[in-house]
Scaffold this motif. Sequence first.
Motif, mmCIF file in Angstrom:
data_model
loop_
_atom_site.group_PDB
_atom_site.id
_atom_site.type_symbol
_atom_site.label_atom_id
_atom_site.label_comp_id
_atom_site.label_asym_id
_atom_site.label_seq_id
_atom_site.Cartn_x
_atom_site.Cartn_y
_atom_site.Cartn_z
ATOM 1 N N GLU A 1 0.850 -1.202 0.000
ATOM 2 C CA GLU A 1 0.000 0.000 0.000
ATOM 3 C C GLU A 1 0.875 1.236 0.000
ATOM 4 O O GLU A 1 1.872 1.293 0.713
ATOM 5 C CB GLU A 1 -0.879 0.049 1.256
ATOM 6 N N GLY A 2 0.479 2.240 -0.790
ATOM 7 C CA GLY A 2 1.180 3.513 -0.815
ATOM 8 C C GLY A 2 2.234 3.577 -1.897
ATOM 9 O O GLY A 2 2.393 2.661 -2.698
ATOM 10 N N VAL A 3 2.952 4.703 -1.898
ATOM 11 C CA VAL A 3 4.017 4.939 -2.874
ATOM 12 C C VAL A 3 5.333 5.055 -2.121
ATOM 13 O O VAL A 3 5.485 5.903 -1.234
ATOM 14 C CB VAL A 3 3.745 6.226 -3.690
ATOM 15 N N LEU A 4 6.272 4.190 -2.478
ATOM 16 C CA LEU A 4 7.591 4.149 -1.858
ATOM 17 C C LEU A 4 8.591 4.750 -2.843
ATOM 18 O O LEU A 4 8.644 4.341 -3.999
ATOM 19 C CB LEU A 4 7.966 2.697 -1.553
ATOM 20 N N THR A 5 9.344 5.745 -2.393
ATOM 21 C CA THR A 5 10.424 6.284 -3.222
ATOM 22 C C THR A 5 11.659 5.436 -2.952
ATOM 23 O O THR A 5 12.015 5.201 -1.796
ATOM 24 C CB THR A 5 10.689 7.763 -2.898
ATOM 25 N N VAL A 6 12.282 4.967 -4.029
ATOM 26 C CA VAL A 6 13.373 3.999 -3.929
ATOM 27 C C VAL A 6 14.583 4.523 -4.692
ATOM 28 O O VAL A 6 14.444 5.135 -5.756
ATOM 29 C CB VAL A 6 12.924 2.640 -4.527
ATOM 30 N N GLN A 7 15.760 4.277 -4.142
ATOM 31 C CA GLN A 7 17.004 4.583 -4.837
ATOM 32 C C GLN A 7 17.823 3.316 -4.934
ATOM 33 O O GLN A 7 18.044 2.621 -3.937
ATOM 34 C CB GLN A 7 17.803 5.657 -4.087
ATOM 35 N N GLY A 8 18.280 3.004 -6.142
ATOM 36 C CA GLY A 8 19.221 1.916 -6.391
ATOM 37 C C GLY A 8 20.404 2.490 -7.132
ATOM 38 O O GLY A 8 20.238 3.015 -8.240
ATOM 39 N N ASP A 9 21.585 2.460 -6.526
ATOM 40 C CA ASP A 9 22.753 3.175 -7.039
ATOM 41 C C ASP A 9 22.351 4.635 -7.254
ATOM 42 O O ASP A 9 21.901 5.270 -6.319
ATOM 43 C CB ASP A 9 23.328 2.511 -8.289
ATOM 44 N N ASP A 10 22.416 5.161 -8.480
ATOM 45 C CA ASP A 10 22.078 6.565 -8.713
ATOM 46 C C ASP A 10 20.669 6.760 -9.257
ATOM 47 O O ASP A 10 20.250 7.892 -9.493
ATOM 48 C CB ASP A 10 23.083 7.192 -9.678
ATOM 49 N N GLU A 11 19.922 5.683 -9.475
ATOM 50 C CA GLU A 11 18.572 5.775 -10.028
ATOM 51 C C GLU A 11 17.548 5.929 -8.903
ATOM 52 O O GLU A 11 17.558 5.175 -7.923
ATOM 53 C CB GLU A 11 18.254 4.520 -10.835
ATOM 54 N N ILE A 12 16.653 6.906 -9.051
ATOM 55 C CA ILE A 12 15.586 7.140 -8.087
ATOM 56 C C ILE A 12 14.262 6.974 -8.813
ATOM 57 O O ILE A 12 14.071 7.514 -9.903
ATOM 58 C CB ILE A 12 15.700 8.543 -7.454
ATOM 59 N N PHE A 13 13.346 6.211 -8.208
ATOM 60 C CA PHE A 13 12.052 5.964 -8.835
ATOM 61 C C PHE A 13 11.008 5.696 -7.766
ATOM 62 O O PHE A 13 11.338 5.514 -6.597
ATOM 63 C CB PHE A 13 12.138 4.781 -9.819
ATOM 64 N N GLU A 14 9.750 5.681 -8.179
ATOM 65 C CA GLU A 14 8.658 5.385 -7.258
ATOM 66 C C GLU A 14 8.140 3.985 -7.513
ATOM 67 O O GLU A 14 8.071 3.538 -8.660
ATOM 68 C CB GLU A 14 7.536 6.411 -7.417
ATOM 69 N N ALA A 15 7.776 3.297 -6.434
ATOM 70 C CA ALA A 15 7.181 1.965 -6.509
ATOM 71 C C ALA A 15 5.838 2.015 -5.797
ATOM 72 O O ALA A 15 5.751 2.508 -4.671
ATOM 73 C CB ALA A 15 8.102 0.932 -5.861
ATOM 74 N N GLY A 16 4.802 1.537 -6.463
ATOM 75 C CA GLY A 16 3.460 1.556 -5.895
ATOM 76 C C GLY A 16 2.952 0.160 -5.613
ATOM 77 O O GLY A 16 3.670 -0.832 -5.792
ATOM 78 N N PRO A 17 1.704 0.063 -5.180
ATOM 79 C CA PRO A 17 1.134 -1.239 -4.836
ATOM 80 C C PRO A 17 1.306 -2.261 -5.963
ATOM 81 O O PRO A 17 1.034 -1.977 -7.128
ATOM 82 C CB PRO A 17 -0.344 -0.926 -4.606
#
Length: 152
Positions: free
Chosen positions: A60-76
């Motif tokens: 549930e919700g939107v998680l902001t994630v960083q992997g190395d230098d890439e930043i993105f959002e992950a949702g349900p």
Amino acid sequence: MARTRVVRNGEGAVVAPWRVKSSGDLSDGRFDLMVGEVPYRSGPPLHRHEDQEDTFYVLEGVLTVQGDDEIFEAGPGDFVTFPPGVAHTFDNLEPGQPPVRVLNIMTPGGYDRAIAAFNELGAQMADLAKAQAVGKRFKVEIVGPPIHEKLG
């Protein structure tokens, strides 16, 4: 002999912010399975695990994630996995959003002990030398600030 293990809703040890459904101690070291709630601007520093794969499934919700230098959002329904050695972090950066519910699997298991040790630091977690000393005990290297500090 192996036994069936059932952990009901609301059961499992709590290692804030995670409810541990299975730990390395309970799975012969194979994995940890934790369900957590990530409050606003509460994510961990950028870090990498020497031995463990760190996997997230957003419930549930939107998680902001960083992997190395890439930043993105992950949702349900989104699945994100970081192999050993990949620097990563995550956070709830949506103002007014309730805590993001996340399933976390660590392979091999035992990382619940590291989370407990980091929790013991409390506010001293901001002291990079102290946090890195705890991390070293669990083969995790802190390599940068939490994503909420990076993005402001």
